[in-house]
Design a protein around this motif. Sequence first.
Motif, PDB file in Angstrom:
ATOM      1  N   SER A   1       0.794  -1.152  -0.031  1.00 17.20           N
ATOM      2  CA  SER A   1       0.158  -0.035   0.167  1.00 17.20           C
ATOM      3  C   SER A   1       0.808   1.404   0.214  1.00 17.20           C
ATOM      4  O   SER A   1       0.290   2.153  -0.290  1.00 17.20           O
TER       5      SER A   1
ATOM      6  N   TYR B   1       2.744   2.198  -2.199  1.00 15.63           N
ATOM      7  CA  TYR B   1       2.889   2.739  -3.505  1.00 15.63           C
ATOM      8  C   TYR B   1       1.677   3.812  -3.717  1.00 15.63           C
ATOM      9  O   TYR B   1       1.871   4.723  -4.694  1.00 15.63           O
ATOM     10  N   LEU B   2       0.577   3.575  -3.038  1.00 13.72           N
ATOM     11  CA  LEU B   2      -0.357   4.694  -3.037  1.00 13.72           C
ATOM     12  C   LEU B   2       0.058   6.245  -2.829  1.00 13.72           C
ATOM     13  O   LEU B   2      -0.547   7.215  -3.471  1.00 13.72           O
ATOM     14  N   ASP B   3       1.020   6.121  -1.797  1.00 17.05           N
ATOM     15  CA  ASP B   3       1.572   7.606  -1.567  1.00 17.05           C
ATOM     16  C   ASP B   3       2.658   8.176  -2.662  1.00 17.05           C
ATOM     17  O   ASP B   3       3.034   9.454  -2.771  1.00 17.05           O
TER      18      ASP B   3
ATOM     19  N   VAL C   1      -1.544   2.839 -10.210  1.00 22.03           N
ATOM     20  CA  VAL C   1      -1.325   1.784  -9.046  1.00 22.03           C
ATOM     21  C   VAL C   1      -2.687   0.911  -8.989  1.00 22.03           C
ATOM     22  O   VAL C   1      -3.792   1.371  -8.639  1.00 22.03           O
TER      23      VAL C   1
ATOM     24  N   LEU D   1      -3.819  -1.942  -6.435  1.00 27.26           N
ATOM     25  CA  LEU D   1      -3.429  -2.500  -5.044  1.00 27.26           C
ATOM     26  C   LEU D   1      -4.283  -3.794  -4.885  1.00 27.26           C
ATOM     27  O   LEU D   1      -5.440  -3.599  -5.023  1.00 27.26           O
TER      28      LEU D   1
ATOM     29  N   THR E   1      -9.254   5.131  -5.377  1.00 27.66           N
ATOM     30  CA  THR E   1      -8.851   3.682  -4.867  1.00 27.66           C
ATOM     31  C   THR E   1     -10.217   2.872  -4.935  1.00 27.66           C
ATOM     32  O   THR E   1     -11.284   2.835  -4.235  1.00 27.66           O
TER      33      THR E   1
END
Length: 217
Positions: A57, A59-61, A71, A73, A120
């Motif tokens: 997670s 990578y969401l940043d 991305v 997830l 998301t």
Amino acid sequence: MIGLLLNENLPIRLTVALRQAGIEAKHVSDLGLNGCADLKVWSQSIQERLAVITKDSDYLDLVPASGEGQVVLVTVGNLRLNELIDHVVAKAELIAAFLRLRFQSARALGSQTRLAPMITLRVVEIGLGELPAYASVSTCFQITSRISLGALRSSGGNELREEPIEPSWKDYDALEPVTSLPSRWNLAHWGIFAAFDDDTRLGGAIVARDTQGLEFT
């Protein structure tokens, strides 16, 4: 086409399975990125025009406000290898279509346009008891543009070009409510899906098949 770049926390066998399913996919090992920092993998994914698919997670940043890069997830937790592969491959075409639509929409609006900030997106299958919540999302909306079928056909399905049209309204709320479906049809072979951005309900879809008395044209 937007493809997928599998992070090292996903198996190489999944890459092979995705390719066999017709999805463009690479593993970080294909690019010599095993053990590299997330930022390095992220930068390379943008250059390769690939969306990172990962169980990490963090990578969401890395997704900037401009929306550059994508991305996917994976949040299914610990599954056996074959179960994980089956789960991701079953949703691969939906994932690829979503990413491709976002890329093509941005390109159609001009070379300086960036994609909207990432959401998301979570799609889940729901039961009949959730039909009232499903119906809570309005399906009354104004149409101001459409996808050019000419561009879509001439490009072999690879170009989505938006074109303006005379504004009009579609009001599906005025039709038969979805909550009445169980009283009219045998829903044993139906799939009811809801889409969420975190906990916000965005909409949904109903897939019907093998239903006596229901014809598709």
